[in-house]
Write an enzyme that holds these catalytic residues in place. Structure first.
Site: not given
Ligand code: CNA
Length: 249
Positions: A37, A106, A25, A195, A219, A122, A104, A130
């Protein structure tokens, strides 16, 4: 002369031929889509219980819990555009460096950026599916904003089952996991971007790198693989893309 982390990153990218990016994300936050997060992420809102919102059994009992959450998230995703970091991956593909993206996310932004080999483990929000019959599908673009904003259950016209966006909930199988694993095993550089590496099974993928494969983690916050990574940069992803000169300004 001492090499900076950016010099080291550029060297690693230029010396690789089979990069696999593992994105989350954080690559889309600058496009206006909240992550989960980060300190200001979706889970910082105490009214949102992520475990329940994405639990398939909870959804079957009360689809409006997810519906109300999706009503807030979807408007952020709908018209979002790829970030510089998405474009950097497209550029690395054009340079013949990047073999695939395991995401990951969406939000479909890698597709919008024009990347080719994308594995959306994901799922995605382009379609509703459905829960009774995966064959019954609707295009999300055909829903009105008011329908999504209502958060109400969507019922399949063909079998009266419940429909949900084609995203993976807790309690469901991740899509194309074998394919993602094979990609990681074929990589000579795994590039983790945006992530927290907390959601399994995807969070475990870096453990499957073959000997000699480089692991780079880009990250903002620490991850559990930082200690074994060849390089860690805790900078903003768009800033990294710009500083590397791998994206048009
Ligand atoms: P997470 O757990 O929210 O982690 C995101 C990470 O990205 C964090 O550790 C942040 O520190 C880091 N971060 C945020 N912005 C920046 C940036 N600009 N530069 C560098 N680092 C950054 O999300 P994950 O993806 O790890 O978790 C997986 C979930 C989140 C999946 O099931 C996704 O479907 C789900 N998700 C997806 C979206 C999307 O599709 N955009 C949005 C929100 C959640």
């Amino acid at each position: 002369m001492q090499l900076t982390n950016y010099d080291k990153l550029m060297d690693l990218l230029l010396n690789a031929t089979d990069i696999v990016a593992l994105t989350g994300a954080g690559i889309s936050t600058s496009a206006g889509i909240s992550d989960f997060r980060s300190p200001k992420g979706i889970y910082a809102d105490p009214s949102i219980d992520g475990e329940r919102v994405f639990d398939i059994n909870v959804f079957k009992e009360d689809p409006t819990i997810f519906g109300r959450f999706f009503a807030k998230l979807y408007p952020q995703i709908k018209d979002a555009q790829p970030t510089k970091a998405h474009k950097m991956l497209k550029k690395l593909e054009e340079m013949g460096k990047l073999r695939s993206i395991v995401t990951q996310n969406i939000d479909g932004l890698h597709t919008k950026a024009g990347s080719g080999n994308i594995i959306e483990v994901h799922g995605h929000v382009r379609e509703y599916v459905c829960v009774n019959s995966m064959h019954h599908r609707l295009n999300t673009a055909d829903f009105t904003g008011a329908q999504i904003a209502s958060g109400e259950a969507v019922i399949c016209k063909e079998c009266q089952g419940l429909m949900k966006p084609d995203v993976i909930f807790f309690g469901e199988h991740v899509k194309d996991l074998e394919k993602a694993l094979t990609e990681v095993q074929r990589a000579d550089l795994v590039l983790v971007m945006g992530t927290s590496l907390t959601v399994y099974p995807v969070a475990g993928l870096p453990e499957y790198c073959k000997d000699g494969t480089k692991l780079v983690i880009l990250n903002a916050m620490p991850t559990k693989f930082d200690d074994i990574a060849d390089l860690v940069l805790r900078d903003d992803l768009d800033t990294i893309a710009e500083k590397l000169g791998l994206v048009d300004k």
